[in-house]
Design an enzyme around this catalytic site. Structure first.
Site, PDB file in Angstrom:
ATOM      1  N   GLY A  12      18.497 -94.329  85.921  1.00  0.00           N
ATOM      2  CA  GLY A  12      18.513 -92.873  86.100  1.00  0.00           C
ATOM      3  C   GLY A  12      17.151 -92.211  86.034  1.00  0.00           C
ATOM      4  O   GLY A  12      17.048 -91.035  85.684  1.00  0.00           O
ATOM      5  N   THR A  13      16.092 -92.924  86.431  1.00  0.00           N
ATOM      6  CA  THR A  13      14.777 -92.256  86.386  1.00  0.00           C
ATOM      7  C   THR A  13      14.659 -91.197  87.488  1.00  0.00           C
ATOM      8  O   THR A  13      13.997 -90.177  87.287  1.00  0.00           O
ATOM      9  CB  THR A  13      13.606 -93.255  86.494  1.00  0.00           C
ATOM     10  OG1 THR A  13      13.611 -93.868  87.780  1.00  0.00           O
ATOM     11  CG2 THR A  13      13.679 -94.318  85.407  1.00  0.00           C
ATOM     12  N   ARG A  65      38.231 -99.816  97.384  1.00  0.00           N
ATOM     13  CA  ARG A  65      37.056 -98.946  97.468  1.00  0.00           C
ATOM     14  C   ARG A  65      37.485 -97.497  97.736  1.00  0.00           C
ATOM     15  O   ARG A  65      36.936 -96.547  97.191  1.00  0.00           O
ATOM     16  CB  ARG A  65      36.180 -99.448  98.630  1.00  0.00           C
ATOM     17  CG  ARG A  65      34.735 -99.078  98.537  1.00  0.00           C
ATOM     18  CD  ARG A  65      33.985 -99.655  99.713  1.00  0.00           C
ATOM     19  NE  ARG A  65      33.660-101.066  99.580  1.00  0.00           N
ATOM     20  CZ  ARG A  65      32.650-101.547  98.846  1.00  0.00           C
ATOM     21  NH1 ARG A  65      31.882-100.733  98.172  1.00  0.00           N
ATOM     22  NH2 ARG A  65      32.415-102.830  98.790  1.00  0.00           N
ATOM     23  N   ARG A  91      27.102 -98.707  94.742  1.00  0.00           N
ATOM     24  CA  ARG A  91      28.288 -98.987  95.560  1.00  0.00           C
ATOM     25  C   ARG A  91      28.060 -98.486  96.986  1.00  0.00           C
ATOM     26  O   ARG A  91      27.414 -97.445  97.177  1.00  0.00           O
ATOM     27  CB  ARG A  91      29.540 -98.277  95.001  1.00  0.00           C
ATOM     28  CG  ARG A  91      29.804 -98.509  93.547  1.00  0.00           C
ATOM     29  CD  ARG A  91      30.036 -99.951  93.198  1.00  0.00           C
ATOM     30  NE  ARG A  91      31.257-100.484  93.792  1.00  0.00           N
ATOM     31  CZ  ARG A  91      31.539-101.781  93.862  1.00  0.00           C
ATOM     32  NH1 ARG A  91      30.681-102.688  93.424  1.00  0.00           N
ATOM     33  NH2 ARG A  91      32.673-102.179  94.399  1.00  0.00           N
ATOM     34  N   HIS A 109      15.755 -94.543  98.947  1.00  0.00           N
ATOM     35  CA  HIS A 109      15.601 -95.989  99.124  1.00  0.00           C
ATOM     36  C   HIS A 109      14.128 -96.342  98.875  1.00  0.00           C
ATOM     37  O   HIS A 109      13.236 -95.655  99.390  1.00  0.00           O
ATOM     38  CB  HIS A 109      16.002 -96.366 100.554  1.00  0.00           C
ATOM     39  CG  HIS A 109      15.772 -97.815 100.852  1.00  0.00           C
ATOM     40  ND1 HIS A 109      16.584 -98.817 100.343  1.00  0.00           N
ATOM     41  CD2 HIS A 109      14.812 -98.437 101.579  1.00  0.00           C
ATOM     42  CE1 HIS A 109      16.125 -99.985 100.747  1.00  0.00           C
ATOM     43  NE2 HIS A 109      15.057 -99.787 101.494  1.00  0.00           N
ATOM     44  N   GLU A 142      27.509 -94.249 107.695  1.00  0.00           N
ATOM     45  CA  GLU A 142      28.350 -95.402 107.343  1.00  0.00           C
ATOM     46  C   GLU A 142      27.603 -96.726 107.340  1.00  0.00           C
ATOM     47  O   GLU A 142      28.143 -97.736 106.920  1.00  0.00           O
ATOM     48  CB  GLU A 142      29.559 -95.468 108.275  1.00  0.00           C
ATOM     49  CG  GLU A 142      30.603 -94.430 107.889  1.00  0.00           C
ATOM     50  CD  GLU A 142      31.824 -94.488 108.784  1.00  0.00           C
ATOM     51  OE1 GLU A 142      32.595 -95.444 108.667  1.00  0.00           O
ATOM     52  OE2 GLU A 142      31.966 -93.579 109.617  1.00  0.00           O
ATOM     53  N   GLU A 143      26.371 -96.723 107.827  1.00  0.00           N
ATOM     54  CA  GLU A 143      25.583 -97.957 107.781  1.00  0.00           C
ATOM     55  C   GLU A 143      24.610 -97.894 106.608  1.00  0.00           C
ATOM     56  O   GLU A 143      23.998 -96.835 106.380  1.00  0.00           O
ATOM     57  CB  GLU A 143      24.742 -98.066 109.063  1.00  0.00           C
ATOM     58  CG  GLU A 143      25.333 -98.962 110.104  1.00  0.00           C
ATOM     59  CD  GLU A 143      24.422 -99.012 111.323  1.00  0.00           C
ATOM     60  OE1 GLU A 143      23.348 -99.633 111.248  1.00  0.00           O
ATOM     61  OE2 GLU A 143      24.775 -98.398 112.331  1.00  0.00           O
ATOM     62  N   ASP A 145      21.495 -97.785 104.370  1.00  0.00           N
ATOM     63  CA  ASP A 145      20.075 -97.430 104.512  1.00  0.00           C
ATOM     64  C   ASP A 145      19.727 -97.055 105.955  1.00  0.00           C
ATOM     65  O   ASP A 145      18.718 -97.499 106.504  1.00  0.00           O
ATOM     66  CB  ASP A 145      19.175 -98.599 104.048  1.00  0.00           C
ATOM     67  CG  ASP A 145      19.413 -98.948 102.584  1.00  0.00           C
ATOM     68  OD1 ASP A 145      19.791 -98.052 101.815  1.00  0.00           O
ATOM     69  OD2 ASP A 145      19.236-100.121 102.218  1.00  0.00           O
ATOM     70  N   GLU A 174       9.022 -91.788  94.509  1.00  0.00           N
ATOM     71  CA  GLU A 174      10.433 -91.375  94.561  1.00  0.00           C
ATOM     72  C   GLU A 174      10.644 -90.115  93.739  1.00  0.00           C
ATOM     73  O   GLU A 174      11.352 -89.195  94.146  1.00  0.00           O
ATOM     74  CB  GLU A 174      11.335 -92.493  94.022  1.00  0.00           C
ATOM     75  CG  GLU A 174      11.338 -93.756  94.859  1.00  0.00           C
ATOM     76  CD  GLU A 174      12.302 -94.808  94.312  1.00  0.00           C
ATOM     77  OE1 GLU A 174      13.382 -94.449  93.816  1.00  0.00           O
ATOM     78  OE2 GLU A 174      11.959 -96.009  94.377  1.00  0.00           O
TER      79      GLU A 174
HETATM   80  C1  GRF Z   1      15.417 -96.584  92.891  1.00  0.00           C
HETATM   81  O1  GRF Z   1      14.396 -97.493  93.220  1.00  0.00           O
HETATM   82  C2  GRF Z   1      16.059 -96.052  94.132  1.00  0.00           C
HETATM   83  O2  GRF Z   1      15.182 -95.932  95.199  1.00  0.00           O
HETATM   84  C3  GRF Z   1      17.090 -97.090  94.422  1.00  0.00           C
HETATM   85  O3  GRF Z   1      17.577 -97.473  93.161  1.00  0.00           O
HETATM   86  C4  GRF Z   1      16.575 -97.256  92.172  1.00  0.00           C
HETATM   87  C5  GRF Z   1      17.179 -96.377  91.139  1.00  0.00           C
HETATM   88  O4  GRF Z   1      16.348 -96.184  90.039  1.00  0.00           O
HETATM   89  N1  GRF Z   1      18.109 -96.582  95.306  1.00  0.00           N
HETATM   90  P1  GRF Z   1      16.714 -95.106  88.935  1.00  0.00           P
HETATM   91  O5  GRF Z   1      18.119 -95.440  88.428  1.00  0.00           O
HETATM   92  O6  GRF Z   1      16.664 -93.749  89.555  1.00  0.00           O
HETATM   93  O7  GRF Z   1      15.700 -95.310  87.869  1.00  0.00           O
END
Ligand code: GRF
Length: 213
Positions: A12-13, A65, A91, A109, A142-143, A145, A174
């Site tokens: 959760g950063t 799902r 998921r 991503h 739906e695909e 990334d 990010e």
């Molecule tokens: C991040 O690298 C994000 O890009 C990817 O999963 C990771 C999650 O990290 N989708 P965090 O839980 O937000 O620390």
């Protein structure tokens, strides 16, 4: 202002970066709920510490799902969420969530899409030998990334980088670009034209040349 709900599975950063940006008065977002599919995820503690309602919806408790996702959609709707923020959610999402929130499900991503999709983007980038790596915020379709790209941020790869050092520098990017992308939704500046996302108005003066939208 945008009412958002975050879906998380882990540390959760990114969630923390969003929480911090809101607390600093620099992100016009109300985080209405944090939904997590893993009961012991550290991100749950971050949400609770910030006073954000949390819901654990363990996917293992559901037969399909679709059933799992129906439960997630119900919680998001009850909370009045307009924008669904996937922040390290592990998921795959289906049409059910996407149709409940059309063009309002976003993901981050740790790679410069469309290169290095999947779970090991940083390692794959390093092994491939690219000189620029980075992160992408995109609309979810739906695909995996794949959806239209909203913001990207790049970092230079250093000769002595390991998977860990590269991951950390990408994470720092990010934490900048995800709140920035959410702010674009808060300001109603995101326009989707096919695969291209056009952001109306000027980029902020602080945007470095390595961040593009
Ligand atoms: C991040 O690298 C994000 O890009 C990817 O999963 C990771 C999650 O990290 N989708 P965090 O839980 O937000 O620390």
């Amino acid at each position: 202002m945008v009412a958002a709900g975050a879906l998380i599975s882990g540390a959760g950063t990114n969630l923390q970066a969003i929480i911090d940006r809101i607390a600093a008065g620099r992100l016009d977002c109300a985080l209405r709920v944090v939904v997590c599919n893993r009961p012991r995820a550290a991100g749950l503690l971050r949400a609770a510490a910030a006073g954000i309602p949390t819901r654990v919806i363990d996917h293992r408790a559901f037969g399909t799902r679709g059933d799992f996702e129906r439960a997630v959609v119900e919680v998001l709707r009850e909370a009045g969420v307009e924008l669904v923020v996937l922040a390290g959610f592990d998921r795959l999402v289906t049409r059910m969530l996407l149709e409940a929130f059309p063009q309002r499900v976003i993901n981050i991503h740790p790679g410069l899409l469309p290169a290095f999709k999947g779970l090991h983007a940083q390692r794959d980038a390093l092994e491939y030998g690219v000189k620029l790596a980075g992160a992408t915020v995109h609309l979810v379709d739906e695909e995996t990334d794949h959806g239209p790209i909203i913001v990207q941020g790049a970092v230079a790869v250093r000769p002595d980088d390991t998977e860990e050092t590269l991951r950390d520098r990408i994470l720092a990017v990010e934490h900048e670009i995800y709140p920035a992308a959410i702010q674009l939704f808060a300001e109603g500046r995101v326009e989707v034209r096919g695969r291209r996302v056009v952001v109306r108005g000027e980029p902020p003066g602080t945007a470095s040349s390595l961040i593009g939208w």
